[in-house]
Scaffold this motif. Structure first.
Motif, PDB file in Angstrom:
ATOM      1  N   ALA A 100      39.119 -75.374  38.678  1.00 32.48           N
ATOM      2  CA  ALA A 100      39.485 -74.830  39.990  1.00 32.48           C
ATOM      3  C   ALA A 100      38.277 -74.225  40.696  1.00 32.48           C
ATOM      4  O   ALA A 100      38.113 -74.396  41.913  1.00 32.48           O
ATOM      5  N   ALA A 101      37.437 -73.523  39.953  1.00 35.11           N
ATOM      6  CA  ALA A 101      36.243 -72.927  40.568  1.00 35.11           C
ATOM      7  C   ALA A 101      35.280 -74.007  41.053  1.00 35.11           C
ATOM      8  O   ALA A 101      34.704 -73.890  42.145  1.00 35.11           O
ATOM      9  N   CYS A 102      35.120 -75.064  40.275  1.00 38.91           N
ATOM     10  CA  CYS A 102      34.224 -76.148  40.694  1.00 38.91           C
ATOM     11  C   CYS A 102      34.756 -76.874  41.928  1.00 38.91           C
ATOM     12  O   CYS A 102      33.988 -77.181  42.855  1.00 38.91           O
ATOM     13  N   SER A 103      36.052 -77.147  41.943  1.00 35.91           N
ATOM     14  CA  SER A 103      36.607 -77.841  43.111  1.00 35.91           C
ATOM     15  C   SER A 103      36.545 -76.954  44.360  1.00 35.91           C
ATOM     16  O   SER A 103      36.249 -77.436  45.451  1.00 35.91           O
ATOM     17  N   SER A 104      36.798 -75.667  44.192  1.00 36.20           N
ATOM     18  CA  SER A 104      36.710 -74.755  45.343  1.00 36.20           C
ATOM     19  C   SER A 104      35.276 -74.614  45.828  1.00 36.20           C
ATOM     20  O   SER A 104      35.033 -74.511  47.038  1.00 36.20           O
ATOM     21  N   ALA A 105      34.330 -74.621  44.890  1.00 39.37           N
ATOM     22  CA  ALA A 105      32.920 -74.558  45.302  1.00 39.37           C
ATOM     23  C   ALA A 105      32.534 -75.805  46.089  1.00 39.37           C
ATOM     24  O   ALA A 105      31.803 -75.722  47.092  1.00 39.37           O
ATOM     25  N   GLY A 106      33.036 -76.958  45.668  1.00 40.97           N
ATOM     26  CA  GLY A 106      32.746 -78.193  46.398  1.00 40.97           C
ATOM     27  C   GLY A 106      33.314 -78.177  47.803  1.00 40.97           C
ATOM     28  O   GLY A 106      32.645 -78.586  48.765  1.00 40.97           O
ATOM     29  N   ILE A 107      34.538 -77.707  47.952  1.00 42.27           N
ATOM     30  CA  ILE A 107      35.152 -77.637  49.286  1.00 42.27           C
ATOM     31  C   ILE A 107      34.451 -76.599  50.151  1.00 42.27           C
ATOM     32  O   ILE A 107      34.249 -76.798  51.353  1.00 42.27           O
ATOM     33  N   THR A 108      34.041 -75.487  49.529  1.00 41.46           N
ATOM     34  CA  THR A 108      33.326 -74.455  50.283  1.00 41.46           C
ATOM     35  C   THR A 108      31.996 -74.989  50.809  1.00 41.46           C
ATOM     36  O   THR A 108      31.619 -74.731  51.962  1.00 41.46           O
ATOM     37  N   VAL A 109      31.280 -75.743  49.983  1.00 39.69           N
ATOM     38  CA  VAL A 109      30.019 -76.347  50.432  1.00 39.69           C
ATOM     39  C   VAL A 109      30.291 -77.377  51.530  1.00 39.69           C
ATOM     40  O   VAL A 109      29.553 -77.461  52.515  1.00 39.69           O
ATOM     41  N   LEU A 110      31.354 -78.138  51.369  1.00 36.84           N
ATOM     42  CA  LEU A 110      31.698 -79.123  52.396  1.00 36.84           C
ATOM     43  C   LEU A 110      31.983 -78.446  53.732  1.00 36.84           C
ATOM     44  O   LEU A 110      31.472 -78.868  54.779  1.00 36.84           O
ATOM     45  N   ILE A 111      32.796 -77.396  53.702  1.00 35.66           N
ATOM     46  CA  ILE A 111      33.149 -76.696  54.946  1.00 35.66           C
ATOM     47  C   ILE A 111      31.936 -76.001  55.547  1.00 35.66           C
ATOM     48  O   ILE A 111      31.695 -76.078  56.755  1.00 35.66           O
ATOM     49  N   GLY A 112      31.150 -75.330  54.704  1.00 35.84           N
ATOM     50  CA  GLY A 112      30.047 -74.521  55.213  1.00 35.84           C
ATOM     51  C   GLY A 112      28.813 -75.310  55.599  1.00 35.84           C
ATOM     52  O   GLY A 112      28.266 -75.126  56.694  1.00 35.84           O
ATOM     53  N   ASN A 113      28.362 -76.202  54.747  1.00 35.61           N
ATOM     54  CA  ASN A 113      27.092 -76.884  54.984  1.00 35.61           C
ATOM     55  C   ASN A 113      27.243 -78.228  55.681  1.00 35.61           C
ATOM     56  O   ASN A 113      26.480 -78.547  56.589  1.00 35.61           O
ATOM     57  N   ASP A 114      28.213 -79.010  55.256  1.00 37.15           N
ATOM     58  CA  ASP A 114      28.310 -80.371  55.781  1.00 37.15           C
ATOM     59  C   ASP A 114      29.050 -80.448  57.108  1.00 37.15           C
ATOM     60  O   ASP A 114      28.672 -81.206  57.991  1.00 37.15           O
ATOM     61  N   LEU A 115      30.105 -79.683  57.246  1.00 38.12           N
ATOM     62  CA  LEU A 115      30.903 -79.741  58.473  1.00 38.12           C
ATOM     63  C   LEU A 115      30.554 -78.646  59.474  1.00 38.12           C
ATOM     64  O   LEU A 115      30.974 -78.721  60.626  1.00 38.12           O
ATOM     65  N   ASP A 116      29.823 -77.636  59.052  1.00 38.17           N
ATOM     66  CA  ASP A 116      29.480 -76.486  59.899  1.00 38.17           C
ATOM     67  C   ASP A 116      30.721 -75.894  60.566  1.00 38.17           C
ATOM     68  O   ASP A 116      30.760 -75.648  61.771  1.00 38.17           O
ATOM     69  N   ARG A 117      31.752 -75.637  59.772  1.00 35.01           N
ATOM     70  CA  ARG A 117      33.003 -75.119  60.296  1.00 35.01           C
ATOM     71  C   ARG A 117      33.248 -73.683  59.836  1.00 35.01           C
ATOM     72  O   ARG A 117      34.383 -73.221  59.805  1.00 35.01           O
ATOM     73  N   CYS A 118      32.210 -72.961  59.457  1.00 31.00           N
ATOM     74  CA  CYS A 118      32.389 -71.580  58.984  1.00 31.00           C
ATOM     75  C   CYS A 118      32.856 -70.646  60.093  1.00 31.00           C
ATOM     76  O   CYS A 118      33.449 -69.616  59.817  1.00 31.00           O
ATOM     77  N   ALA A 119      32.584 -70.998  61.338  1.00 29.94           N
ATOM     78  CA  ALA A 119      33.038 -70.156  62.442  1.00 29.94           C
ATOM     79  C   ALA A 119      34.562 -70.164  62.542  1.00 29.94           C
ATOM     80  O   ALA A 119      35.162 -69.195  62.998  1.00 29.94           O
ATOM     81  N   PHE A 120      35.187 -71.256  62.121  1.00 28.19           N
ATOM     82  CA  PHE A 120      36.644 -71.384  62.219  1.00 28.19           C
ATOM     83  C   PHE A 120      37.359 -71.027  60.922  1.00 28.19           C
ATOM     84  O   PHE A 120      38.566 -70.890  60.911  1.00 28.19           O
ATOM     85  N   ASN A 121      36.626 -70.914  59.831  1.00 28.04           N
ATOM     86  CA  ASN A 121      37.222 -70.638  58.520  1.00 28.04           C
ATOM     87  C   ASN A 121      36.671 -69.337  57.947  1.00 28.04           C
ATOM     88  O   ASN A 121      35.728 -68.765  58.478  1.00 28.04           O
ATOM     89  N   HIS A 122      37.243 -68.920  56.875  1.00 26.59           N
ATOM     90  CA  HIS A 122      36.793 -67.709  56.179  1.00 26.59           C
ATOM     91  C   HIS A 122      35.856 -68.089  55.033  1.00 26.59           C
ATOM     92  O   HIS A 122      36.200 -67.930  53.869  1.00 26.59           O
ATOM     93  N   CYS A 123      34.683 -68.599  55.364  1.00 25.11           N
ATOM     94  CA  CYS A 123      33.760 -69.090  54.328  1.00 25.11           C
ATOM     95  C   CYS A 123      33.333 -67.996  53.364  1.00 25.11           C
ATOM     96  O   CYS A 123      33.210 -68.239  52.162  1.00 25.11           O
ATOM     97  N   THR A 124      33.100 -66.805  53.875  1.00 25.88           N
ATOM     98  CA  THR A 124      32.661 -65.711  53.002  1.00 25.88           C
ATOM     99  C   THR A 124      33.741 -65.378  51.985  1.00 25.88           C
ATOM    100  O   THR A 124      33.440 -65.162  50.802  1.00 25.88           O
ATOM    101  N   ARG A 125      34.976 -65.364  52.401  1.00 28.54           N
ATOM    102  CA  ARG A 125      36.068 -65.086  51.463  1.00 28.54           C
ATOM    103  C   ARG A 125      36.216 -66.213  50.448  1.00 28.54           C
ATOM    104  O   ARG A 125      36.470 -65.967  49.274  1.00 28.54           O
ATOM    105  N   PHE A 126      36.079 -67.454  50.911  1.00 25.23           N
ATOM    106  CA  PHE A 126      36.171 -68.576  49.983  1.00 25.23           C
ATOM    107  C   PHE A 126      35.056 -68.524  48.941  1.00 25.23           C
ATOM    108  O   PHE A 126      35.284 -68.762  47.762  1.00 25.23           O
TER     109      PHE A 126
END
Length: 178
Positions: free
Chosen positions: A124-150
């Motif tokens: 679960a931690a590995c899959s969540s880390a992958g999605i967090t990297v996808l949202i934060g780095n690849d999609l640049d959607r941290c403004a719309f999501n809670h990246c810090t909490r994730f």
């Protein structure tokens, strides 16, 4: 034909008194980190605390259900916290009554439970880390999501996994040495 026959020389068995002098086989001492020790209780409480922090941080994010990996993290780490809390109570009981938890069935149960929950938590931690990297780095959607909490919830899940790994290894070692 005059072939020589081998001579058989009987070997005497050691005297029984020597085996009695050595005494019975000595069992391994309880190593800190095993169930029923103060180190084991510390590991269980640290597993529980980091798992609860991970669940609470992830659950406070309103959009954690947007990715299946985050829901899986909440489920796996919630199971980890319940398992760790129940075994912490068992450790407290064993410490209070000064009882060893080196029973084969109990050690087998602890080993299997720790193995399952540590595998689920790590996945679960590995899959969540992958999605967090996808949202934060690849999609640049941290403004719309809670990246810090994730990221915080994922980091706490990894730390909880780091705390359960010694518990699993100690239980597995104890099971193999019985």
């Amino acid at each position: 034909m005059n072939a020589s026959r081998p001579a058989v020389h009987p070997v005497e068995a050691p005297p029984l008194a020597e085996a009695a002098v050595r005494g019975p086989r000595v069992r391994m001492k309880d190593v800190q980190g095993m169930p029923g020790t103060k180190g084991g209780l510390f590991l269980r409480l640290s597993q529980f605390s980091f798992a609860v922090i991970s669940v609470s941080v992830m659950a406070t994010a309103s959009d954690f259900r947007s990715a299946t990996a985050f829901s899986y993290l909440v489920l796996a780490v919630g199971l980890q916290s319940l398992w760790s809390l129940s075994l912490a109570f068992v450790d407290i009981y064993a410490l209070l009554v000064k009882r060893s938890l080196r029973n084969y069935k109990a050690t087998c149960l602890f080993t299997i439970g720790d193995g399952i929950t540590s595998t689920l938590t790590f996945a679960a931690a590995c899959s969540s880390a992958g999605i967090t990297v996808l949202i934060g780095n690849d999609l640049d959607r941290c403004a719309f999501n809670h990246c810090t909490r994730f990221e915080t919830a994922t980091a706490m899940a990894f730390i909880s996994w780091f705390a359960i790994s010694p518990s699993f290894l100690m239980n597995f070692w104890s099971l193999a040495s019985q």
